[in-house]
Design a protein around this motif. Structure first.
Motif, PDB file in Angstrom:
ATOM      1  N   VAL A 128     104.407  -1.641  23.678  1.00  0.00           N
ATOM      2  CA  VAL A 128     103.561  -2.812  23.850  1.00  0.00           C
ATOM      3  C   VAL A 128     102.156  -2.444  24.335  1.00  0.00           C
ATOM      4  O   VAL A 128     101.160  -2.768  23.695  1.00  0.00           O
ATOM      5  CB  VAL A 128     104.207  -3.828  24.827  1.00  0.00           C
TER       6      VAL A 128
ATOM      7  N   LEU B 119     109.615  -8.952  17.975  1.00  0.00           N
ATOM      8  CA  LEU B 119     109.433  -8.168  19.207  1.00  0.00           C
ATOM      9  C   LEU B 119     110.634  -7.275  19.520  1.00  0.00           C
ATOM     10  O   LEU B 119     110.484  -6.083  19.762  1.00  0.00           O
ATOM     11  CB  LEU B 119     109.152  -9.115  20.380  1.00  0.00           C
TER      12      LEU B 119
ATOM     13  N   VAL C  77     101.242  -8.333  20.180  1.00  0.00           N
ATOM     14  CA  VAL C  77     102.653  -7.945  19.994  1.00  0.00           C
ATOM     15  C   VAL C  77     103.209  -8.703  18.792  1.00  0.00           C
ATOM     16  O   VAL C  77     102.656  -9.735  18.401  1.00  0.00           O
ATOM     17  CB  VAL C  77     103.524  -8.245  21.243  1.00  0.00           C
TER      18      VAL C  77
END
Lengths: 491, 96
Positions: A327, A339, B90
């Motif tokens: 990250v 993720l 992200v």
């Protein structure tokens, strides 16, 4: 120019003080030698030629202005798991391949304060997990004494760079023997200080209750010099000791007259190399002949050290390495969708096999239902190992034992057998579990010309007496005249 | 102690690792062997032994919560795997 490279750190400092050589000349000599020798040896992962040249010129100017500092202009190498501001710190891993730290680790900052010039960062087993340097993402380091052999690990790059005269001295780190074992296999000196003696601030964490930074040098004097410089309290590491830093240099040559030296039965075992045993025993006799009182002792829990370590170290590692998630910094698998899948594939592609093996082992040992059986049990075994040493040090000042059970093994010989690899640290791990200091010093060569080392272990914060005993042996054995042949012919 | 494939996969998930099939097989065997070796600790009677977590008797160390390291302005640009407008980027967190 090679002559400069062959000097010990203390000799080089004396030559600079006399005006015989400048830091700029020394740095050029090392850079020249690195470019000739290191493509094959692979001891450096990053050579900071520009930074080193600039720092050397500054050091020479400071010297010309009359400034004094204990390492002013000294060209040193740093194991690639200590943060160096603005200089890549990759820790032998793909996952940190492009990581550039914004600050210096405490030990590196101390060296720079003392005037040192950083030549570059040395190769190592990935995350310091390995005994042969073969787990590095940047390829294995070779042993300067025999290019078919491993240099030891995990500080194999630092050990090889010092042995091959590619720096005046280096720093390494020791979690289960990672300074002492490669020092032994490469024929140099390596000291693991007492746990807490040197701050771990800026050291990439592997097993936080075991990791310790220390010097890897051409002789004992250099090890004493560097230990004094990098030691000391640091509020940034809450496990760093407040104990005052000793004077490691002034008592070095006082000898071992009247010193009680313990020789543990458990460190002379069946299956150890006969040449190692005979050289270590001969060294113990030398200590006796110099007035030391040799005493047979027992450290009965020695055989539990490796199993204890392989619960505690992986458990701590599995927790420490959780931070590498792709990250904020480091490698990320850009192809992953979502993720959670990104975490999984980043970590699987970013870590090598040995690191994953230890993360798995540590995660298992800490997982629900197994904590008491593995982690708690190992923590109790650790107490027993520590008590063995505490009891022994009631009767002896230092303990002498082989550093490794055999000389350097072949490249590829143990890499596919983790357990066999783990057992190469059988003699070094106990000191980390107990937290005591230990110094490895060369005690001879095998008939085939491979270095053998022995370690001198001391009680907590007794670095000075371990160094004094080691210095006595170094003088009597005269090993520092021995050199690997590497790069000598190429001039 | 033999780790089953299911256990290996469970531990890998806890450790946030996605192992390949070959790795699952390899680690299963190797970890079982290492755990057997660690089993030697069961020979020790530790009923009355205190666990040790640390080499030195240091507890509850405090320091001022002051900013000690100034991150250079370009740190994140140099180190973050993905970013935009000064923020870390992200992959998608919420489905849909």
């Amino acid at each position: 120019m090679n002559d400069i490279c062959f000097l010990t750190l203390s000799e080089l400092m004396a030559a600079m003080d006399k005006g015989d050589v400048t830091s700029a000349e020394a740095v050029e000599a090392y850079l020249g030698r690195i470019s000739k020798v290191d493509p094959e040896l692979n001891s450096y992962v990053t050579v900071d030629a520009d930074g080193a040249r600039k720092a050397a010129i500054e050091a020479d100017q400071r010297r010309a202005n009359g400034e004094k500092a204990p390492l002013l202009g000294a060209p040193l190498a740093i194991k690639d798991l200590m943060a160096t501001s603005g200089l890549r710190t990759a820790c032998g891993s793909k996952i940190l391949e492009n990581f550039v730290p914004p600050y210096d680790s405490f030990a590196v900052a101390k060296l720079k304060e003392a005037g040192a010039v950083i030549l570059g960062k040395t190769n190592m087993d990935e995350f310091a997990m390995g005994s042969s340097n073969e787990t590095s993402y940047f390829g294995p380091v070779k042993n300067p004494w025999n290019m078919e052999k491993i240099p030891g690990g995990s500080s194999g790059g630092s050990a090889a760079a010092v042995a091959a005269d590619l720096c005046a001295a280096a720093l390494g780190s020791d979690t289960g023997g990672s300074i002492r074992q490669p020092a032994s296999l490469c024929g140099i000196v390596g000291l693991k200080p007492t746990y807490g003696r040197v701050s771990r601030f800026g050291l990439v964490a592997f097993a936080s209750s075991l990791d310790q930074i220390g010097p890897m040098t051409k002789d004992i004097r250099d090890a004493a010099l560097l230990t004094g410089i990098i030691s000391g309290h640091d509020p940034m590491d809450s496990t760093c000791a407040e104990e005052p830093v000793g004077d490691y240099l002034s008592g070095l040559d006082k000898g071992v007259e009247g010193m009680t030296v313990g020789v543990p039965d458990e460190y002379f075992i069946e299956g150890m190399d006969p040449e190692v045993e005979s050289k270590v025993r001969a060294a113990i006799e030398i200590l006796g002949s110099k007035g030391a009182i040799i005493k047979r002792i027992s450290l009965p829990h020695t055989k539990y050290a490796v199993p204890t370590y392989y619960v505690i170290a992986p458990a701590e590692a599995s927790s420490n390495l959780a931070r590498y998630d792709g990250v904020r910094y480091g490698y990320r698998d850009m192809d992953a969708d979502g993720l959670f899948p990104m975490y999984l594939s980043t970590r699987n592609k970013g870590f090598g096999s040995e690191v994953k093996r230890r993360i798995m082992l540590g995660t298992y040992a800490l997982s629900a239902g197994y904590y008491d059986a593995y982690y708690l049990k190992a923590q109790k075994a650790r107490t027993l190992i520590k008590r063995d040493f505490q009891k022994a040090f009631e009767n002896v000042s230092v303990i002498v034992a082989p550093t490794a059970p055999a000389p350097a093994f072949g490249l590829g010989e143990k890499i596919n057998d983790p357990l066999k690899m783990y057992l190469s640290d059988i003699f070094t791990i106990s000191a980390n579990l107990a937290g005591i200091p230990g110094v490895s010093v060369p005690c001879g060569l095998t008939k085939k010309g491979e270095p053998i080392g022995l370690q001198i272990l001391g009680s907590y914060f007794q670095e000075a007496s371990t160094l004094r005993a080691a210095r006595t042996l170094e003088k009597e054995i005269g090993f520092s005249d021995e050199k690997p042949r590497i790069g000598i012919q190429t001039g | 102690m033999k780790l089953t494939e299911k256990e290996v996969r469970h531990v890998a998930t806890l450790a946030r690792l996605r192992l390949t099939q070959e790795e699952e097989a390899m680690f299963g065997g190797q970890l079982s062997q290492i755990l057997d070796f660690i089993g030697a600790l069961n020979e020790l009677d530790t009923a009355s032994v205190e666990p040790m977590s640390h080499a030195l008797d240091i507890t509850n160390v405090y320091r001022d919560d002051a900013e000690n390291v100034k991150f250079p302005a370009d740190f994140w640009r140099a180190n973050a795997p993905s970013q935009d407008f000064g923020h870390l980027r992200v992959p998608k967190i919420i489905e849909g």
